[in-house]
Design an enzyme around this catalytic site. Structure first.
Site, short mmCIF file in Angstrom:
data_model
loop_
_atom_site.label_atom_id
_atom_site.label_comp_id
_atom_site.label_asym_id
_atom_site.label_seq_id
_atom_site.Cartn_x
_atom_site.Cartn_y
_atom_site.Cartn_z
N LYS A 193 0.86 -1.18 0.00
CA LYS A 193 0.00 0.00 0.00
C LYS A 193 0.90 1.24 0.00
O LYS A 193 1.68 1.45 0.93
CB LYS A 193 -0.90 0.00 1.23
CG LYS A 193 -1.81 1.21 1.33
CD LYS A 193 -2.87 1.21 0.25
CE LYS A 193 -3.98 0.24 0.55
NZ LYS A 193 -5.05 0.27 -0.48
N HIS A 320 -10.53 -7.47 -3.76
CA HIS A 320 -10.14 -6.36 -2.90
C HIS A 320 -10.51 -6.70 -1.46
O HIS A 320 -11.33 -7.56 -1.20
CB HIS A 320 -10.89 -5.11 -3.39
CG HIS A 320 -11.00 -4.01 -2.40
ND1 HIS A 320 -12.12 -3.80 -1.62
CD2 HIS A 320 -10.12 -3.03 -2.07
CE1 HIS A 320 -11.93 -2.73 -0.86
NE2 HIS A 320 -10.74 -2.25 -1.10
#
Length: 422
Positions: A193, A320
């Site tokens: 991320k 996701h």
């Protein structure tokens, strides 16, 4: 068989100070736990977001489901839809990096949570694993990816609970985080991320991961926090390193330009979150991999239809994730096990969550995979003491709607969300 009771329990689970494009995770994540009880005493389970607008719709809908057959999913949809106008304008804080928070996804989010519980109850009633209701398993285990975050140490604020990972604000600490997670869970793919620090420094972290784990598939996700020019520079620096490039730059048009310029496969859970956006993306060839999420795409069967659509248009498919517990993980796993067209290891935040509400504790992840069992339904049972404990935590905690921006402003008062920042 008729439904005799529906229970919706909001809970708060401990979350570490994970950094992202919007700011930093709050010390608690909110979830809603659904129980749909049949006349024979069997209980189907579901899990979804616990933010105020979703919770409000769940609570408003639950009473209307009593007396319905758990096989009447069309009736479920009608009842969720009937309650939606009362909460549609609830004033939620919308975060594009968490599509489940978008008002446009509210009905799908509530329906999905109940649909999973309905299907779980159906499967338990029939004495079969839920995956069999979805057409049967095409794989007996589902691969997940190590999901790395830049993060602060929990000591940054007393509200955060200690976690085993510590600080990660540079490439060396990111590599250590990956090693710790891979040693424990056996992941064979790694996702970072990004969108937090200087993009070139974040690219250096990917290069460090490549050197440390040369056989692992790598991805980076800055949550659309980079301009097109920055995305191009990072793509050049990481040439040959990435399995796919996830949401580097905003808008379908920006992603289409980036793909034309680089030829890289682009993945998204941000610019394609509904069918209209998917149609536009196909027209533009904006994204080549869709990161599905049954929580806001409208449930397990809707996501199966999405998988078939992706296959038709030659698009890759994965999943996701947001912060979740084991009910959601098992729903994801049964769904992924039923889908022929699953192209990549799925995302999961599960290693970051220390809490659980299941009998026996956390769902095992071994060899980077969650394995199916022959237990009926989702194959998990509620630990009612833990459910009560986490409901008490919800009652005590100050959070009612996720807001990473406001949390960051507690530490940096001048922080503003800017998109793209770099």
């Amino acid at each position: 068989m008729k439904i005799v009771a529906v229970r919706v329990t909001p809970i708060a689970i401990k979350d570490p100070p994970l950094l992202n494009a919007a700011g930093v995770h709050e010390p608690f994540g909110l979830r809603s736990i659904i129980e749909v009880e049949g006349a024979d005493g069997q209980i189907g389970l579901g899990e979804t977001y616990g933010d105020a607008p979703v919770l409000d719709l769940l609570l408003k809908t639950r009473g209307s489901l009593v007396g319905l057959s758990p096989f009447d999913v069309n009736g479920l949809w009608a009842r969720v839809l009937a309650q939606a106008p009362a909460v549609q304008a609830a004033g939620s804080v919308e975060m594009e990096l968490a599509p489940g928070s978008l008002g446009s996804n509210l009905v799908n989010s509530a329906f999905s949570a109940f649909e999973v519980a309905f299907l779980d109850l159906q499967a338990r009633t029939l004495g079969i694993p839920l995956v069999e209701l979805l057409g049967g398993a095409v794989r007996d285990k589902v691969a997940y990816s190590a999901y790395l975050f830049y993060k602060w140490d929990a000591s940054v604020d007393s509200e955060y609970a200690p976690d085993p990972y510590g600080e990660a604000v540079n490439p060396q600490q990111i590599v250590q985080q990956a090693r710790q997670m891979i040693d424990q869970y056996g992941f064979e793919s790694i996702k970072l991320k990004a969108g937090v620090f200087d993009p070139m420094e974040e690219a250096d972290a990917v290069l460090a991961l490549k050197a440390a784990f040369p056989k692992h598939q790598l991805r980076i996700d800055p949550n659309s926090n980079w301009s097109l020019a920055t995305s191009l520079r990072v793509a050049e620096k990481l040439a040959g390193c990435l399995e796919y490039y996830e949401d580097p730059t905003p808008t379908l048009e920006g992603m289409a330009q980036l793909h034309r310029a680089t030829g890289l496969p682009l993945a998204t859970n941000m610019v394609v979150t509904n069918w209209a956006e998917l149609r536009r993306s196909v027209e533009l060839n904006a994204v080549q991999i869709l990161l599905s999420d049954h929580h806001y795409w409208g449930g397990l069967r809707a996501t199966q239809a999405l998988a078939r659509t992706c296959s038709t248009f030659g698009l890759g498919l994965s999943m996701h994730s947001n912060s979740h517990l084991g009910i959601s993980l098992m729903a994801m796993t049964h769904l992924a096990a039923s889908v022929h067209h699953l192209s990549y290891a799925c995302d999961t935040h599960y290693p970051w969550q220390s809490d659980e509400i299941l009998v026996g504790g956390k769902v095992p992840i071994t060899g980077g995979c969650v394995h199916l069992t022959d237990k009926p339904g989702l194959g998990v049972e509620l630990d009612r003491d833990k459910l009560a404990e986490l409901n008490e935590a919800y009652q005590r905690c100050r959070i009612r709607t996720r807001n990473d921006v406001a949390q960051m402003q507690r530490f940096r008062p001048d922080w503003q969300q800017v998109k793209p920042r770099f």
